[in-house]
Design a protein around this motif. Sequence first.
Motif, PDB file in Angstrom:
ATOM      1  N   LEU A   1       0.831  -1.210   0.000  1.00 58.82           N
ATOM      2  CA  LEU A   1       0.000   0.000   0.000  1.00 58.82           C
ATOM      3  C   LEU A   1       0.863   1.257   0.000  1.00 58.82           C
ATOM      4  O   LEU A   1       0.552   2.232  -0.685  1.00 58.82           O
TER       5      LEU A   1
ATOM      6  N   THR B   1      -1.780  -6.664  -4.282  1.00 55.05           N
ATOM      7  CA  THR B   1      -2.244  -5.550  -3.451  1.00 55.05           C
ATOM      8  C   THR B   1      -1.826  -4.214  -4.068  1.00 55.05           C
ATOM      9  O   THR B   1      -2.638  -3.295  -4.185  1.00 55.05           O
TER      10      THR B   1
ATOM     11  N   ALA C   1      -4.195  -1.301  -5.560  1.00 48.49           N
ATOM     12  CA  ALA C   1      -4.152  -0.029  -4.828  1.00 48.49           C
ATOM     13  C   ALA C   1      -3.695   1.137  -5.701  1.00 48.49           C
ATOM     14  O   ALA C   1      -4.290   2.216  -5.656  1.00 48.49           O
TER      15      ALA C   1
ATOM     16  N   ILE D   1      -4.721   5.075  -4.885  1.00 43.33           N
ATOM     17  CA  ILE D   1      -4.995   5.459  -3.498  1.00 43.33           C
ATOM     18  C   ILE D   1      -4.264   6.717  -3.050  1.00 43.33           C
ATOM     19  O   ILE D   1      -4.733   7.400  -2.156  1.00 43.33           O
TER      20      ILE D   1
ATOM     21  N   LEU E   1     -10.934   6.614   0.227  1.00 41.83           N
ATOM     22  CA  LEU E   1      -9.630   6.016   0.524  1.00 41.83           C
ATOM     23  C   LEU E   1      -9.791   4.763   1.362  1.00 41.83           C
ATOM     24  O   LEU E   1      -9.152   3.746   1.098  1.00 41.83           O
ATOM     25  N   TRP E   2     -10.633   4.829   2.388  1.00 45.97           N
ATOM     26  CA  TRP E   2     -10.886   3.637   3.212  1.00 45.97           C
ATOM     27  C   TRP E   2     -11.323   2.469   2.336  1.00 45.97           C
ATOM     28  O   TRP E   2     -10.808   1.358   2.454  1.00 45.97           O
TER      29      TRP E   2
ATOM     30  N   VAL F   1      -8.471   1.180   0.062  1.00 42.98           N
ATOM     31  CA  VAL F   1      -7.438   0.480   0.838  1.00 42.98           C
ATOM     32  C   VAL F   1      -7.931  -0.898   1.246  1.00 42.98           C
ATOM     33  O   VAL F   1      -7.218  -1.903   1.101  1.00 42.98           O
TER      34      VAL F   1
ATOM     35  N   SER G   1      -8.139  -3.165  -1.808  1.00 44.63           N
ATOM     36  CA  SER G   1      -6.794  -3.521  -2.275  1.00 44.63           C
ATOM     37  C   SER G   1      -6.174  -4.600  -1.395  1.00 44.63           C
ATOM     38  O   SER G   1      -5.617  -5.591  -1.883  1.00 44.63           O
TER      39      SER G   1
ATOM     40  N   SER H   1      -5.005  -2.026   6.932  1.00 38.85           N
ATOM     41  CA  SER H   1      -5.847  -0.893   6.529  1.00 38.85           C
ATOM     42  C   SER H   1      -5.828   0.199   7.589  1.00 38.85           C
ATOM     43  O   SER H   1      -5.696   1.387   7.265  1.00 38.85           O
TER      44      SER H   1
ATOM     45  N   TYR I   1      -2.358   1.853   7.530  1.00 37.95           N
ATOM     46  CA  TYR I   1      -2.195   2.740   6.371  1.00 37.95           C
ATOM     47  C   TYR I   1      -2.984   4.028   6.560  1.00 37.95           C
ATOM     48  O   TYR I   1      -2.473   5.117   6.296  1.00 37.95           O
ATOM     49  N   MET I   2      -4.222   3.896   7.032  1.00 38.76           N
ATOM     50  CA  MET I   2      -5.062   5.081   7.207  1.00 38.76           C
ATOM     51  C   MET I   2      -4.516   5.997   8.292  1.00 38.76           C
ATOM     52  O   MET I   2      -4.729   7.210   8.237  1.00 38.76           O
TER      53      MET I   2
ATOM     54  N   ALA J   1      -0.996   7.443   6.315  1.00 36.85           N
ATOM     55  CA  ALA J   1      -1.094   8.161   5.037  1.00 36.85           C
ATOM     56  C   ALA J   1      -1.241   9.675   5.180  1.00 36.85           C
ATOM     57  O   ALA J   1      -0.529  10.423   4.498  1.00 36.85           O
TER      58      ALA J   1
END
Length: 195
Positions: free
Chosen positions: A50, A93, A97, A103, A111-112, A115, A118, A172, A175-176, A179
């Motif tokens: 990601l 992935t 993504a 993304i 985005l959620w 992600v 992906s 996820s 990443y959230m 990011a």
Amino acid sequence: MNTKILKIVLVGLMAGLCYISFMFLQIKIPTPGGFTSFHLGNTFCVLAALLLGGLPGGVAGAIGMGIADLLDPAYVIVAPKTIILKLGIGIITGLVAHRIFHIQHKQGKALWKAVILSATAGMLFNVIGEPIFSYFYTAFILGAPDNAAKALASWNAITTTVNALMAIVISSILYMAMAPRLRNNGLLKKIAPKE
């Protein structure tokens, strides 16, 4: 800062996280055909894909979990299978993504969704590929009896599904959380694959 060096360092970091989370955060399950386990290694393979793209993410997973297999007597004979499957997780992935959802240009709910989908795509590859690959690898390459190979493949289907669900959720969330900060300081643009 040199972007190539930054990416190499991040691949190494993610490989290290894959290794640690597989080697030390696992529950081994013996079967007649070998071992399977519940672990968090795939989480960081997905997260790497990601953040960095498919190939770097897959390489991080393949290196980290491949080395973990090579250093564990229970898994040393299945290291080639691990390397191939983890490379596949990362590539799929990252492809979904960055090439399908893009993304790095999304925010909020979009985005959620991107992600999670992906991460799901990469882990779906593993959920399908692990038991099938495990059966053929154990039966035909390692020469295990058919019943033992089937038993290992059945257990692998269970543990791989649980591992996949944990990887999707945790990667996820991570990443959230990362990011926005990486986007604000300009690093996300440097480390994400170019479109």
